[in-house]
Design a protein around this motif. Sequence first.
Motif, PDB file in Angstrom:
ATOM      1  N   GLU A 167     -51.583  47.856-128.898  1.00  0.00           N
ATOM      2  CA  GLU A 167     -51.845  47.499-127.506  1.00  0.00           C
ATOM      3  C   GLU A 167     -52.919  46.417-127.424  1.00  0.00           C
ATOM      4  OE1 GLU A 167     -52.879  49.739-123.290  1.00  0.00           O
ATOM      5  OE2 GLU A 167     -53.345  50.699-125.200  1.00  0.00           O
ATOM      6  N   LYS A 168     -53.963  46.537-128.246  1.00  0.00           N
ATOM      7  CA  LYS A 168     -54.995  45.508-128.270  1.00  0.00           C
ATOM      8  C   LYS A 168     -54.439  44.158-128.709  1.00  0.00           C
ATOM      9  CE  LYS A 168     -58.766  48.732-129.251  1.00  0.00           C
ATOM     10  NZ  LYS A 168     -59.796  49.125-130.251  1.00  0.00           N
ATOM     11  N   LEU A 169     -53.578  44.176-129.730  1.00  0.00           N
ATOM     12  CA  LEU A 169     -52.962  42.930-130.184  1.00  0.00           C
ATOM     13  C   LEU A 169     -52.077  42.323-129.100  1.00  0.00           C
ATOM     14  CD1 LEU A 169     -51.972  43.719-133.883  1.00  0.00           C
ATOM     15  CD2 LEU A 169     -53.891  42.349-133.049  1.00  0.00           C
ATOM     16  N   ARG A 170     -51.377  43.177-128.353  1.00  0.00           N
ATOM     17  CA  ARG A 170     -50.523  42.670-127.282  1.00  0.00           C
ATOM     18  C   ARG A 170     -51.373  42.015-126.191  1.00  0.00           C
ATOM     19  NH1 ARG A 170     -46.411  39.935-125.557  1.00  0.00           N
ATOM     20  NH2 ARG A 170     -45.825  40.467-123.424  1.00  0.00           N
ATOM     21  N   LEU A 171     -52.458  42.663-125.800  1.00  0.00           N
ATOM     22  CA  LEU A 171     -53.335  42.072-124.795  1.00  0.00           C
ATOM     23  C   LEU A 171     -53.965  40.780-125.303  1.00  0.00           C
ATOM     24  CD1 LEU A 171     -55.103  45.276-123.419  1.00  0.00           C
ATOM     25  CD2 LEU A 171     -53.260  43.968-122.352  1.00  0.00           C
ATOM     26  N   TYR A 172     -54.313  40.765-126.589  1.00  0.00           N
ATOM     27  CA  TYR A 172     -54.877  39.532-127.149  1.00  0.00           C
ATOM     28  C   TYR A 172     -53.850  38.411-127.169  1.00  0.00           C
ATOM     29  CZ  TYR A 172     -56.819  36.239-130.496  1.00  0.00           C
ATOM     30  OH  TYR A 172     -57.274  35.102-131.105  1.00  0.00           O
ATOM     31  N   SER A 173     -52.594  38.753-127.471  1.00  0.00           N
ATOM     32  CA  SER A 173     -51.554  37.718-127.488  1.00  0.00           C
ATOM     33  C   SER A 173     -51.328  37.143-126.088  1.00  0.00           C
ATOM     34  CB  SER A 173     -50.249  38.297-128.037  1.00  0.00           C
ATOM     35  OG  SER A 173     -49.730  39.284-127.167  1.00  0.00           O
ATOM     36  N   VAL A 174     -51.401  38.004-125.069  1.00  0.00           N
ATOM     37  CA  VAL A 174     -51.240  37.505-123.693  1.00  0.00           C
ATOM     38  C   VAL A 174     -52.388  36.575-123.331  1.00  0.00           C
ATOM     39  CG1 VAL A 174     -51.184  38.194-121.269  1.00  0.00           C
ATOM     40  CG2 VAL A 174     -49.916  39.512-122.966  1.00  0.00           C
ATOM     41  N   GLY A 175     -53.618  36.972-123.671  1.00  0.00           N
ATOM     42  CA  GLY A 175     -54.759  36.119-123.393  1.00  0.00           C
ATOM     43  C   GLY A 175     -54.718  34.810-124.162  1.00  0.00           C
ATOM     44  N   ASP A 176     -54.340  34.884-125.440  1.00  0.00           N
ATOM     45  CA  ASP A 176     -54.254  33.659-126.241  1.00  0.00           C
ATOM     46  C   ASP A 176     -53.162  32.733-125.723  1.00  0.00           C
ATOM     47  OD1 ASP A 176     -55.167  32.291-128.789  1.00  0.00           O
ATOM     48  OD2 ASP A 176     -53.011  32.450-129.156  1.00  0.00           O
ATOM     49  N   GLU A 177     -52.049  33.303-125.244  1.00  0.00           N
ATOM     50  CA  GLU A 177     -50.993  32.475-124.672  1.00  0.00           C
ATOM     51  C   GLU A 177     -51.469  31.772-123.408  1.00  0.00           C
ATOM     52  OE1 GLU A 177     -46.361  32.984-123.081  1.00  0.00           O
ATOM     53  OE2 GLU A 177     -47.531  34.713-123.770  1.00  0.00           O
ATOM     54  N   LEU A 178     -52.226  32.484-122.585  1.00  0.00           N
ATOM     55  CA  LEU A 178     -52.764  31.859-121.377  1.00  0.00           C
ATOM     56  C   LEU A 178     -53.758  30.756-121.709  1.00  0.00           C
ATOM     57  CD1 LEU A 178     -53.283  34.994-119.091  1.00  0.00           C
ATOM     58  CD2 LEU A 178     -51.490  33.262-118.910  1.00  0.00           C
ATOM     59  N   VAL A 179     -54.536  30.955-122.770  1.00  0.00           N
ATOM     60  CA  VAL A 179     -55.495  29.912-123.174  1.00  0.00           C
ATOM     61  C   VAL A 179     -54.757  28.656-123.604  1.00  0.00           C
ATOM     62  CG1 VAL A 179     -57.223  29.303-124.908  1.00  0.00           C
ATOM     63  CG2 VAL A 179     -57.332  31.516-123.762  1.00  0.00           C
ATOM     64  N   HIS A 180     -53.705  28.819-124.410  1.00  0.00           N
ATOM     65  CA  HIS A 180     -52.950  27.659-124.865  1.00  0.00           C
ATOM     66  C   HIS A 180     -52.185  26.984-123.723  1.00  0.00           C
ATOM     67  CE1 HIS A 180     -53.752  29.431-128.843  1.00  0.00           C
ATOM     68  NE2 HIS A 180     -53.517  28.210-129.314  1.00  0.00           N
ATOM     69  N   LYS A 181     -51.830  27.713-122.702  1.00  0.00           N
ATOM     70  CA  LYS A 181     -51.169  27.115-121.547  1.00  0.00           C
ATOM     71  C   LYS A 181     -52.145  26.427-120.613  1.00  0.00           C
ATOM     72  CE  LYS A 181     -47.119  30.144-121.305  1.00  0.00           C
ATOM     73  NZ  LYS A 181     -46.393  31.154-120.470  1.00  0.00           N
TER      74      LYS A 181
END
Length: 282
Positions: free
Chosen positions: A136-150
């Motif tokens: 779950e932590k990795l999933r939340l981190y992936s969402v945040g990292d995707e938003l940063v790259h966008k």
Amino acid sequence: MAVRLSQPLRFRATGFLRAGGADDAKPRWTLPEGDYHKYTYQPSIPDKHFNIGHWNYAPITLWLRARRPAMERVLGDVWSTLKCTATTATAPVVATVDANLPGFGYKVLGVVGALLGYNLFVMYVTNRTEAWMFLEKLRLYSVGDELVHKGFFMSDAEDADTRQEACGHTAERLEGLWAEALADATQARSFDRLCVHLEVDPSHLPALPQPISWRFSMMPYGRDDPDAKTFGFAAVDTPGSGNTPLLDLGSTGDYIDRQDNKSNPIRKGRHMYTAAYLPPTK
């Protein structure tokens, strides 16, 4: 027969004695004006000072004295209710503990066993949920990292610089393609060769820039931002601009606008100068 003569009975008058002794004051219902402390059981105060106002008493003192019996009754009943409730709730547990763990040593072992069982339970739950929590932590981190790259967290200036840089790269790429196509067509002396370079490959179409980039900084925020206000209310109900109880006294700054009340050297170590640190977040 012998005759015994007894001493005749004699009476004598003594001095008149006052009640309590000659040095004591006469019994009275009230206290004298002067040296009243000599006639009371200490500590005490005269009746007139207790029952009426005094130049050194606050008005709340007499108000509390008048309501002391009712307050004592309420507090006593509350305490009695809490004590009876606690006794009723704990009596079965205490009886069970006394029946199954007689003596102080067994009770200590019972407490140790309860703590050990609690730790085993926590370990049991953690071992079976740790992997899921990590995913779950990795999933939340992936969402945040995707938003940063966008570019979701870019500011207005960063977004403008990014768009300007992308426009420059696109213009340079198109000018390079035009120069290459024009040179090839000029060398071949054919207009059709120039049209060949103008053909569009549907599988390699570049993405068109969006006219509006939805970013976090576009969210309306702030006390004076009209877009952040939904419904108005009376001015008397409006809180103070700097009434922030978790900051230090004095100039509390403005938490909504993220303005610290400390100067710049101290502001860098803000967490060392406050009782409760408020991070500069939205």
